[in-house]
Write a protein that holds these residues in place. Structure first.
Motif, PDB file in Angstrom:
ATOM      1  N   MET A   1       9.830   7.107 -10.995  1.00 47.56           N
ATOM      2  CA  MET A   1       8.762   6.143 -11.261  1.00 47.56           C
ATOM      3  C   MET A   1       9.263   4.956 -12.079  1.00 47.56           C
ATOM      4  O   MET A   1       8.514   4.028 -12.352  1.00 47.56           O
ATOM      5  N   GLY A   2      10.535   5.013 -12.501  1.00 47.27           N
ATOM      6  CA  GLY A   2      11.080   3.923 -13.301  1.00 47.27           C
ATOM      7  C   GLY A   2      10.691   4.009 -14.764  1.00 47.27           C
ATOM      8  O   GLY A   2      10.818   3.046 -15.495  1.00 47.27           O
TER       9      GLY A   2
ATOM     10  N   ALA B   1       0.826  -1.202   0.000  1.00 48.04           N
ATOM     11  CA  ALA B   1       0.000   0.000   0.000  1.00 48.04           C
ATOM     12  C   ALA B   1       0.863   1.255   0.000  1.00 48.04           C
ATOM     13  O   ALA B   1       0.561   2.231  -0.701  1.00 48.04           O
ATOM     14  N   GLU B   2       1.960   1.233   0.759  1.00 49.69           N
ATOM     15  CA  GLU B   2       2.873   2.372   0.778  1.00 49.69           C
ATOM     16  C   GLU B   2       3.524   2.580  -0.580  1.00 49.69           C
ATOM     17  O   GLU B   2       3.662   3.712  -1.047  1.00 49.69           O
ATOM     18  N   LYS B   3       3.928   1.500  -1.228  1.00 55.87           N
ATOM     19  CA  LYS B   3       4.531   1.610  -2.565  1.00 55.87           C
ATOM     20  C   LYS B   3       3.527   2.166  -3.563  1.00 55.87           C
ATOM     21  O   LYS B   3       3.862   3.015  -4.391  1.00 55.87           O
TER      22      LYS B   3
ATOM     23  N   VAL C   1       1.402   6.707  -6.826  1.00 54.52           N
ATOM     24  CA  VAL C   1       0.307   7.641  -7.134  1.00 54.52           C
ATOM     25  C   VAL C   1       0.760   9.073  -6.885  1.00 54.52           C
ATOM     26  O   VAL C   1       0.479   9.970  -7.679  1.00 54.52           O
ATOM     27  N   ARG C   2       1.476   9.296  -5.779  1.00 58.64           N
ATOM     28  CA  ARG C   2       1.970  10.636  -5.469  1.00 58.64           C
ATOM     29  C   ARG C   2       2.918  11.142  -6.554  1.00 58.64           C
ATOM     30  O   ARG C   2       2.801  12.275  -7.025  1.00 58.64           O
ATOM     31  N   LEU C   3       3.829  10.281  -7.008  1.00 59.16           N
ATOM     32  CA  LEU C   3       4.761  10.673  -8.063  1.00 59.16           C
ATOM     33  C   LEU C   3       4.034  10.958  -9.366  1.00 59.16           C
ATOM     34  O   LEU C   3       4.347  11.916 -10.066  1.00 59.16           O
ATOM     35  N   ARG C   4       3.050  10.110  -9.690  1.00 61.30           N
ATOM     36  CA  ARG C   4       2.306  10.321 -10.946  1.00 61.30           C
ATOM     37  C   ARG C   4       1.513  11.626 -10.896  1.00 61.30           C
ATOM     38  O   ARG C   4       1.430  12.349 -11.879  1.00 61.30           O
ATOM     39  N   TYR C   5       0.936  11.935  -9.718  1.00 57.95           N
ATOM     40  CA  TYR C   5       0.195  13.179  -9.546  1.00 57.95           C
ATOM     41  C   TYR C   5       1.124  14.375  -9.734  1.00 57.95           C
ATOM     42  O   TYR C   5       0.778  15.333 -10.434  1.00 57.95           O
TER      43      TYR C   5
END
Length: 128
Positions: free
Chosen positions: A102-103, A36-38, A43-47
């Motif tokens: 994000m890779g 869940a943390e990953k 999601v935070r990075l994509r946002y």
């Protein structure tokens, strides 16, 4: 073996089974938390990347309007245009950092996502 001994043995087996089940459940919960943390970090990075992309689009539109104004006879100060282009460069760098986190591998020229093994961008043809 007396019935009391059998009952005590049964309770001990039950206690050990409950302890083992609890340990397994705790491990599963820990693994679920890590996942869940990953996911939350992704999601935070994509946002953040989407916000930077939107801001960059706005700055590109502003730069385009400046160039077009020059074309139509209302020249833009070159320092003002250069400042806008520097802002865009900074946003592109930030977007590249987010994509790397994000890779995702992207083209430095156009920002399109590229595949492993590509030597050239499939969107703009730029060398990778």
């Amino acid at each position: 073996m007396s019935s009391q001994d059998q009952f005590d043995s049964f309770l001990e087996t039950l206690k050990n089974g409950a302890y083992l089940a609890g340990t397994i459940a705790l491990g599963a919960a820990g693994a679920a938390c890590e996942q869940a943390e990953k996911l939350a970090e992704a999601v935070r990075l994509r946002y953040q990347a989407a916000r930077v992309e939107g801001e960059m689009d706005g700055k590109l539109m502003e730069a385009g309007e400046m160039v077009y104004a020059t074309h139509t006879g209302s020249p833009t100060e070159s320092e003002e245009l250069l400042a806008k282009l520097r802002e865009i460069d900074g946003l592109k760098e930030r977007l590249a950092e987010l994509n790397a986190a994000m890779g995702r591998r992207t083209c430095a020229a156009c920002g399109a996502e590229v595949r492993e093994g590509d030597a050239f961008c499939r969107e703009c043809g730029g060398k990778l």
